[in-house]
Design a protein around this motif. Sequence first.
Motif, PDB file in Angstrom:
ATOM      1  N   VAL A 278       6.511   3.049   0.104  1.00 10.32           N
ATOM      2  CA  VAL A 278       5.891   2.374   1.286  1.00 10.32           C
ATOM      3  C   VAL A 278       6.446   3.236   2.494  1.00 10.32           C
ATOM      4  O   VAL A 278       7.452   3.119   2.764  1.00 10.32           O
ATOM      5  CB  VAL A 278       6.472   0.927   1.529  1.00 10.32           C
ATOM      6  CG1 VAL A 278       6.075   0.337   2.753  1.00 10.32           C
ATOM      7  CG2 VAL A 278       5.969   0.000   0.218  1.00 10.32           C
TER       8      VAL A 278
ATOM      9  N   SER B  28       3.524  -1.564   4.990  1.00 14.26           N
ATOM     10  CA  SER B  28       4.481  -2.481   4.027  1.00 14.26           C
ATOM     11  C   SER B  28       3.804  -2.570   2.750  1.00 14.26           C
ATOM     12  O   SER B  28       4.321  -3.672   1.935  1.00 14.26           O
ATOM     13  CB  SER B  28       4.707  -3.726   4.875  1.00 14.26           C
ATOM     14  OG  SER B  28       5.272  -3.687   6.135  1.00 14.26           O
ATOM     15  N   SER B  29       2.938  -1.842   2.323  1.00 13.01           N
ATOM     16  CA  SER B  29       2.320  -1.799   0.697  1.00 13.01           C
ATOM     17  C   SER B  29       2.450  -0.461   0.457  1.00 13.01           C
ATOM     18  O   SER B  29       2.625   0.704   1.020  1.00 13.01           O
ATOM     19  CB  SER B  29       1.223  -2.389   0.852  1.00 13.01           C
ATOM     20  OG  SER B  29       0.951  -3.874   1.303  1.00 13.01           O
ATOM     21  N   TYR B  30       2.258  -0.289  -1.058  1.00 17.31           N
ATOM     22  CA  TYR B  30       2.456   1.045  -1.599  1.00 17.31           C
ATOM     23  C   TYR B  30       1.390   1.748  -1.233  1.00 17.31           C
ATOM     24  O   TYR B  30       0.201   1.933  -1.962  1.00 17.31           O
ATOM     25  CB  TYR B  30       2.488   0.822  -3.227  1.00 17.31           C
ATOM     26  CG  TYR B  30       3.666   0.053  -3.652  1.00 17.31           C
ATOM     27  CD1 TYR B  30       3.760  -1.192  -4.097  1.00 17.31           C
ATOM     28  CD2 TYR B  30       4.959   0.397  -3.298  1.00 17.31           C
ATOM     29  CE1 TYR B  30       4.763  -1.986  -4.481  1.00 17.31           C
ATOM     30  CE2 TYR B  30       6.126  -0.063  -3.646  1.00 17.31           C
ATOM     31  CZ  TYR B  30       5.794  -1.383  -4.212  1.00 17.31           C
ATOM     32  OH  TYR B  30       7.050  -1.863  -4.743  1.00 17.31           O
ATOM     33  N   ASP B  31       1.603   2.810  -0.196  1.00 15.44           N
ATOM     34  CA  ASP B  31       0.430   3.604   0.194  1.00 15.44           C
ATOM     35  C   ASP B  31       0.623   5.116  -0.371  1.00 15.44           C
ATOM     36  O   ASP B  31      -0.278   5.726  -0.175  1.00 15.44           O
ATOM     37  CB  ASP B  31       0.609   3.771   1.970  1.00 15.44           C
ATOM     38  CG  ASP B  31       2.168   3.945   2.263  1.00 15.44           C
ATOM     39  OD1 ASP B  31       1.996   3.734   3.483  1.00 15.44           O
ATOM     40  OD2 ASP B  31       2.590   4.092   1.622  1.00 15.44           O
TER      41      ASP B  31
END
Lengths: 119, 109
Positions: free
Chosen positions: A99, A104-107
């Motif tokens: 992240v 706030s997420s798996y980018d």
Amino acid sequence: QVQLVQSGAEVKKPGASVKVSCKASGYTFTSYGISWVRQAPGQGLEWMGWISAYNGNTNYAQKLQGRVTMTTDTSTSTAYMELRSLRSDDTAVYYCASVLGSSSSYDYWGQGTLVTVSS
Amino acid sequence: EIVLTQSPATLSLSPGERATLSCRASQSVSSYLAWYQQKPGQAPRLLIYDASNRATGIPARFSGSGSGTDFTLTISSLEPEDFAVYYCQQRSNWPRDITFGQGTRLEIK
């Protein structure tokens, strides 16, 4: 640009251990954590755990507690995931993910590492 | 552990049609829900974060809604490249106890 580059495919026998690496580039490694996610053939995504590259703190999925260890080497900006006492149902593609943005997420994801457990 | 249940398991639609995918959580995750797209042989790709925010570079035809326990991913008009598997993921207790839904396969009718 940000890259997470994982080590190559592995074939292991039941009961053995495997250690997968994830080399990060394009950002300040110690400012973020690395998570590991696996996917058995034809199945969904399973979160394995997270490690802080800043201080080495870890959180592991309960079902893997005692068999998995996540570490980092800040000198080479590389994260490692070791899984012990391998079973056939550990056969999967293993991904590292991070992240990095404001989402706030798996980018960002690695390309995946296939681990095959077979006698 | 928070369980995410996606429905339907498979959705068969034609290009140009509207797709509606559902994700239900076993307990409230507030708005801490993301959606990912995965194509064969590829890593997942972040589409939507915090329930309704499009990730960088994601086309406007993708939208997310919901909060608490019920969430929806909508693709307003399907393009050929949208046929893939879609996963929801919650992070209500980040960075521990992350869970994914089992996926919805969006296939060409």
